[in-house]
Write a protein that holds these residues in place. Structure first.
Motif, PDB file in Angstrom:
ATOM      1  N   LEU A 117     113.852 118.996 119.260  1.00 55.69           N
ATOM      2  CA  LEU A 117     114.714 118.444 118.208  1.00 55.69           C
ATOM      3  C   LEU A 117     115.220 119.559 117.298  1.00 55.69           C
ATOM      4  O   LEU A 117     114.616 120.621 117.207  1.00 55.69           O
ATOM      5  CB  LEU A 117     113.927 117.442 117.351  1.00 55.69           C
ATOM      6  N   LYS A 118     116.321 119.282 116.603  1.00 58.00           N
ATOM      7  CA  LYS A 118     116.855 120.243 115.641  1.00 58.00           C
ATOM      8  C   LYS A 118     115.819 120.482 114.538  1.00 58.00           C
ATOM      9  O   LYS A 118     115.097 119.566 114.149  1.00 58.00           O
ATOM     10  CB  LYS A 118     118.137 119.693 114.995  1.00 58.00           C
ATOM     11  N   ASP A 119     115.785 121.703 114.013  1.00 58.42           N
ATOM     12  CA  ASP A 119     114.867 122.029 112.915  1.00 58.42           C
ATOM     13  C   ASP A 119     115.007 121.026 111.776  1.00 58.42           C
ATOM     14  O   ASP A 119     114.019 120.640 111.162  1.00 58.42           O
ATOM     15  CB  ASP A 119     115.162 123.431 112.375  1.00 58.42           C
ATOM     16  N   CYS A 120     116.240 120.615 111.513  1.00 62.01           N
ATOM     17  CA  CYS A 120     116.487 119.683 110.413  1.00 62.01           C
ATOM     18  C   CYS A 120     115.744 118.364 110.643  1.00 62.01           C
ATOM     19  O   CYS A 120     115.099 117.842 109.739  1.00 62.01           O
ATOM     20  CB  CYS A 120     117.986 119.432 110.270  1.00 62.01           C
ATOM     21  N   SER A 121     115.818 117.826 111.857  1.00 65.75           N
ATOM     22  CA  SER A 121     115.163 116.550 112.150  1.00 65.75           C
ATOM     23  C   SER A 121     113.647 116.669 111.992  1.00 65.75           C
ATOM     24  O   SER A 121     112.992 115.772 111.450  1.00 65.75           O
ATOM     25  CB  SER A 121     115.488 116.108 113.576  1.00 65.75           C
ATOM     26  N   ILE A 122     113.080 117.776 112.465  1.00 69.03           N
ATOM     27  CA  ILE A 122     111.635 117.983 112.366  1.00 69.03           C
ATOM     28  C   ILE A 122     111.224 118.080 110.893  1.00 69.03           C
ATOM     29  O   ILE A 122     110.246 117.478 110.459  1.00 69.03           O
ATOM     30  CB  ILE A 122     111.228 119.250 113.157  1.00 69.03           C
ATOM     31  N   LYS A 123     112.032 118.801 110.126  1.00 69.17           N
ATOM     32  CA  LYS A 123     111.768 118.955 108.696  1.00 69.17           C
ATOM     33  C   LYS A 123     111.829 117.590 107.999  1.00 69.17           C
ATOM     34  O   LYS A 123     110.996 117.260 107.158  1.00 69.17           O
ATOM     35  CB  LYS A 123     112.827 119.888 108.112  1.00 69.17           C
ATOM     36  N   GLN A 124     112.841 116.788 108.361  1.00 67.17           N
ATOM     37  CA  GLN A 124     112.992 115.475 107.732  1.00 67.17           C
ATOM     38  C   GLN A 124     111.816 114.564 108.071  1.00 67.17           C
ATOM     39  O   GLN A 124     111.339 113.819 107.217  1.00 67.17           O
ATOM     40  CB  GLN A 124     114.309 114.839 108.178  1.00 67.17           C
ATOM     41  N   PHE A 125     111.333 114.631 109.313  1.00 71.48           N
ATOM     42  CA  PHE A 125     110.179 113.803 109.676  1.00 71.48           C
ATOM     43  C   PHE A 125     108.964 114.214 108.840  1.00 71.48           C
ATOM     44  O   PHE A 125     108.228 113.375 108.323  1.00 71.48           O
ATOM     45  CB  PHE A 125     109.879 113.911 111.185  1.00 71.48           C
ATOM     46  N   ASP A 126     108.777 115.528 108.703  1.00 67.54           N
ATOM     47  CA  ASP A 126     107.693 116.068 107.878  1.00 67.54           C
ATOM     48  C   ASP A 126     107.762 115.545 106.451  1.00 67.54           C
ATOM     49  O   ASP A 126     106.748 115.131 105.875  1.00 67.54           O
ATOM     50  CB  ASP A 126     107.845 117.593 107.805  1.00 67.54           C
ATOM     51  N   VAL A 179     106.755 111.930 106.194  1.00 66.81           N
ATOM     52  CA  VAL A 179     105.298 111.756 106.288  1.00 66.81           C
ATOM     53  C   VAL A 179     104.641 112.169 104.969  1.00 66.81           C
ATOM     54  O   VAL A 179     103.792 111.466 104.430  1.00 66.81           O
ATOM     55  CB  VAL A 179     104.712 112.574 107.474  1.00 66.81           C
ATOM     56  N   ARG A 180     105.103 113.302 104.437  1.00 62.92           N
ATOM     57  CA  ARG A 180     104.533 113.796 103.176  1.00 62.92           C
ATOM     58  C   ARG A 180     104.798 112.825 102.026  1.00 62.92           C
ATOM     59  O   ARG A 180     104.007 112.711 101.095  1.00 62.92           O
ATOM     60  CB  ARG A 180     105.107 115.175 102.837  1.00 62.92           C
ATOM     61  N   ASN A 181     105.920 112.107 102.103  1.00 68.37           N
ATOM     62  CA  ASN A 181     106.245 111.123 101.064  1.00 68.37           C
ATOM     63  C   ASN A 181     105.427 109.840 101.205  1.00 68.37           C
ATOM     64  O   ASN A 181     105.606 108.898 100.439  1.00 68.37           O
ATOM     65  CB  ASN A 181     107.733 110.763 101.117  1.00 68.37           C
ATOM     66  N   GLY A 182     104.575 109.765 102.226  1.00 67.72           N
ATOM     67  CA  GLY A 182     103.746 108.580 102.408  1.00 67.72           C
ATOM     68  C   GLY A 182     104.354 107.550 103.336  1.00 67.72           C
ATOM     69  O   GLY A 182     103.979 106.375 103.311  1.00 67.72           O
ATOM     70  N   THR A 222     114.940 108.771 104.228  1.00 63.70           N
ATOM     71  CA  THR A 222     114.377 107.422 104.213  1.00 63.70           C
ATOM     72  C   THR A 222     114.080 106.972 105.639  1.00 63.70           C
ATOM     73  O   THR A 222     114.575 107.582 106.589  1.00 63.70           O
ATOM     74  CB  THR A 222     115.360 106.398 103.607  1.00 63.70           C
ATOM     75  N   TYR A 223     113.311 105.891 105.755  1.00 63.42           N
ATOM     76  CA  TYR A 223     112.991 105.395 107.096  1.00 63.42           C
ATOM     77  C   TYR A 223     114.251 104.893 107.796  1.00 63.42           C
ATOM     78  O   TYR A 223     114.616 105.393 108.860  1.00 63.42           O
ATOM     79  CB  TYR A 223     111.923 104.292 107.035  1.00 63.42           C
TER      80      TYR A 223
END
Ligand code: HEC
Length: 136
Positions: A116-125, A128-131, A52-53
């Protein structure tokens, strides 16, 4: 019975045992290395289902970016780029993705810091994908 031979024998057995223990220790450490390579820590702990944001994105940005990109610091350290407010993050989402992934012609971020950790990058992605919802 010749006790000298027995003592010599005992010494040899001790030496062999010592070597065996050292070899086992080496194998044990190799095994740990492999385990870490096979299972990076984020695959066990990265929460990709409840991004979530307020709960996820804000902590990534405040922990890694606001030292330069807060409303107060942006002019001095962040090239006037503000990432403190939801609307600013949404407006810059594409550039943020390029910057944190070190892709495209975007300036790699965090500036002068570790990626950044892979996890953080994945979460940001995922966010974004969730709108890019402004959710808790
Ligand atoms: C040490 C200060 C500092 C930190 C920490 C920092 N930035 Fe930056 N950022 C800058 C500066 C300065 C620029 C201007 C471009 C440059 O100098 O590379 C910039 C530029 C940017 C840009 C525009 C890049 C472009 O090429 O258009 C984005 C997006 C950005 N930062 C996002 C972030 C994000 C996201 C983080 C945290 C993960 C972060 N920054 C952390 C200082 C920082």
């Amino acid at each position: 019975m010749d006790t000298r031979i027995t003592r010599k024998h005992t010494k040899t057995v001790r030496s062999l045992l010592l070597i065996a223990v050292i070899v086992m220790a080496l194998f044990a450490s190799c095994y740990y290395d492999n385990e870490e390579a096979l299972y990076p820590s984020y695959s066990q702990t990265c929460d990709t289902s409840s991004v979530t944001y307020s709960g996820t994105i804000v902590s990534i940005i405040s922990g890694n970016c606001l030292s330069c990109h807060s409303n107060a610091n942006a002019a001095l350290y962040g090239n006037n780029i503000r990432l403190e407010d939801y609307a600013d993050v949404v407006a810059r989402a594409t550039a943020i993705e390029g910057s944190i992934k070190h892709t495209g012609s975007y300036s790699p971020m965090p500036k002068n810091g570790a990626k950044l950790k892979d996890c953080s990058i994945k979460q940001f992605d995922i966010w974004v994908r969730n709108g890019m919802p402004n959710n808790k």
